[in-house]
Design an enzyme around this catalytic site. Sequence first.
Site, PDB file in Angstrom:
ATOM      1  N   LEU A   1       1.218  -1.187  -0.348  1.00  0.00           N
ATOM      2  CA  LEU A   1      -0.242   0.074   0.143  1.00  0.00           C
ATOM      3  C   LEU A   1       1.120   1.698  -0.737  1.00  0.00           C
ATOM      4  O   LEU A   1       0.775   1.960  -0.766  1.00  0.00           O
ATOM      5  CB  LEU A   1      -0.701   0.132   1.498  1.00  0.00           C
ATOM      6  CG  LEU A   1      -1.733   1.390   1.232  1.00  0.00           C
ATOM      7  CD1 LEU A   1      -2.267   0.971   0.827  1.00  0.00           C
ATOM      8  CD2 LEU A   1      -2.821   1.037   2.658  1.00  0.00           C
TER       9      LEU A   1
ATOM     10  N   SER B   1      -0.939   6.814   4.947  1.00  0.00           N
ATOM     11  CA  SER B   1      -1.946   7.506   6.100  1.00  0.00           C
ATOM     12  C   SER B   1      -3.194   8.197   4.609  1.00  0.00           C
ATOM     13  O   SER B   1      -3.958   7.792   5.483  1.00  0.00           O
ATOM     14  CB  SER B   1      -1.728   8.173   6.687  1.00  0.00           C
ATOM     15  OG  SER B   1      -0.649   8.171   8.170  1.00  0.00           O
TER      16      SER B   1
ATOM     17  N   HIS C   1      18.965   1.698  33.507  1.00  0.00           N
ATOM     18  CA  HIS C   1      19.842   0.960  32.955  1.00  0.00           C
ATOM     19  C   HIS C   1      21.583   1.910  33.119  1.00  0.00           C
ATOM     20  O   HIS C   1      22.077   0.798  33.599  1.00  0.00           O
ATOM     21  CB  HIS C   1      19.246   0.585  31.999  1.00  0.00           C
ATOM     22  CG  HIS C   1      19.316  -0.939  32.703  1.00  0.00           C
ATOM     23  ND1 HIS C   1      18.058  -1.395  32.259  1.00  0.00           N
ATOM     24  CD2 HIS C   1      19.791  -2.627  32.125  1.00  0.00           C
ATOM     25  CE1 HIS C   1      17.592  -2.334  32.674  1.00  0.00           C
ATOM     26  NE2 HIS C   1      18.805  -3.594  32.521  1.00  0.00           N
TER      27      HIS C   1
ATOM     28  N   GLU D   1       1.570   1.262   9.928  1.00  0.00           N
ATOM     29  CA  GLU D   1       0.130   0.639   9.813  1.00  0.00           C
ATOM     30  C   GLU D   1      -0.738   2.411  10.771  1.00  0.00           C
ATOM     31  O   GLU D   1      -2.164   1.746  11.347  1.00  0.00           O
ATOM     32  CB  GLU D   1      -0.205  -0.606  11.359  1.00  0.00           C
ATOM     33  CG  GLU D   1       0.680  -1.781  10.522  1.00  0.00           C
ATOM     34  CD  GLU D   1      -0.045  -3.201  10.939  1.00  0.00           C
ATOM     35  OE1 GLU D   1      -1.128  -2.810  11.743  1.00  0.00           O
ATOM     36  OE2 GLU D   1       0.846  -3.816  10.679  1.00  0.00           O
TER      37      GLU D   1
END
Length: 385
Positions: free
Chosen positions: A122, A129, A339, A364
């Site tokens: 797509l 979008s 960390h 997506e």
Amino acid sequence: MDVSDLNDVLGSVRTFIRNEVVPLEEQIDERDEIPASIVAQCKEMGLYGFTIGEEYGGLGLSATEEVQLAFELGWTTPALRSLFGTNNGIAGHVLLEGGTEEQKKAWLPRLASGEVTASFGLTEADAGSDPSSLTTTARRDGSDWVLNGSKRYITNSPVADVIMVFAKTNPDAPGNRGISTFLVPKGTPGLSVGPKDHKMGQFGAWTADVYLDDVRVPANAVVGGEEGIDNGFLIAAKCLAHGRLHIAAVCVGMAQRLVHETVEYAKTREQGGKPIARFQLIQGLVADSVTDTYAGRALVMETARAFDSGTDKIAGPSAAKYFCSEMVGRVADRAVQVHGGAGYMRGVAVERFFRDARLFRIYEGTSQIQQVIIARDALGKAARG
């Protein structure tokens, strides 16, 4: 699937991921490749077809069952899920949502077994979008269709056996109308794939550009047959809604892993002769990440139930994808912070997950697109002027 069978599947996947895949995460990241032995095991376990119906050789999981599996998949590098994600997700769902029975029988069993890998074509350089700006075209030539154009960032395209290509079949149609979907097999003359993209993260998950130069396909390559002509956007929208729910669940799984890494590090890392877990500011970071993860998991489960019942297949998946993709970014950031300098070093899990997590807010449908979908669903006509 009954509860005991589902629990068996989830248990098997959990064991496989933690015993077989997690020890290879750094190798996968460094080599940008999933070992062939892992790919073979994924096929044997049915992971290439968990959303595909049993009548086509898949596991036929409901959305509520699928998201629980995705929680497990999110525990490790997202490159693993990407292996079979398109078969189960946006590419496979093109056929599940819009294919003719002949197309389903021809392709879905092979997708479910992993014999065939599919891609979802797509996105373009200037169309992601907003599909209305697609420039890839398909024109009739006798009983055939001739496709021209290009696609960008197409997951699994370097290894795809078939690409679901979205193209404009009616350039005069307004907005998102006039788009159709075509099954384009590998090796079709005029179809080519560019070099693999070099990305920020998610190494081992391959994307590349796809080029179509006078690609000729027969009439039965149109997904849905004659009824599928100019109906591609509706198919894409349904596929993406399902995909957003799945991605949200993967983000929850990743957040769970990040919380685990954060907690274990805080218990063992010492400052001033005592573990940093005793410091309240560290506890605050851990508490925020635990809370975020709880909220994401609950949202995904509730959204999946609504998806299965058919009461919400639009705003819910968008809300889940929006919240969880943003949430896992926050959890990853806190994990690196706890960390300290170690969290900025290659070879440390939270550093890799920090890079991997960033993409979830983009693909997506970006977070901003999800905001638009959610708001327009709530506001109705008032939002459209």
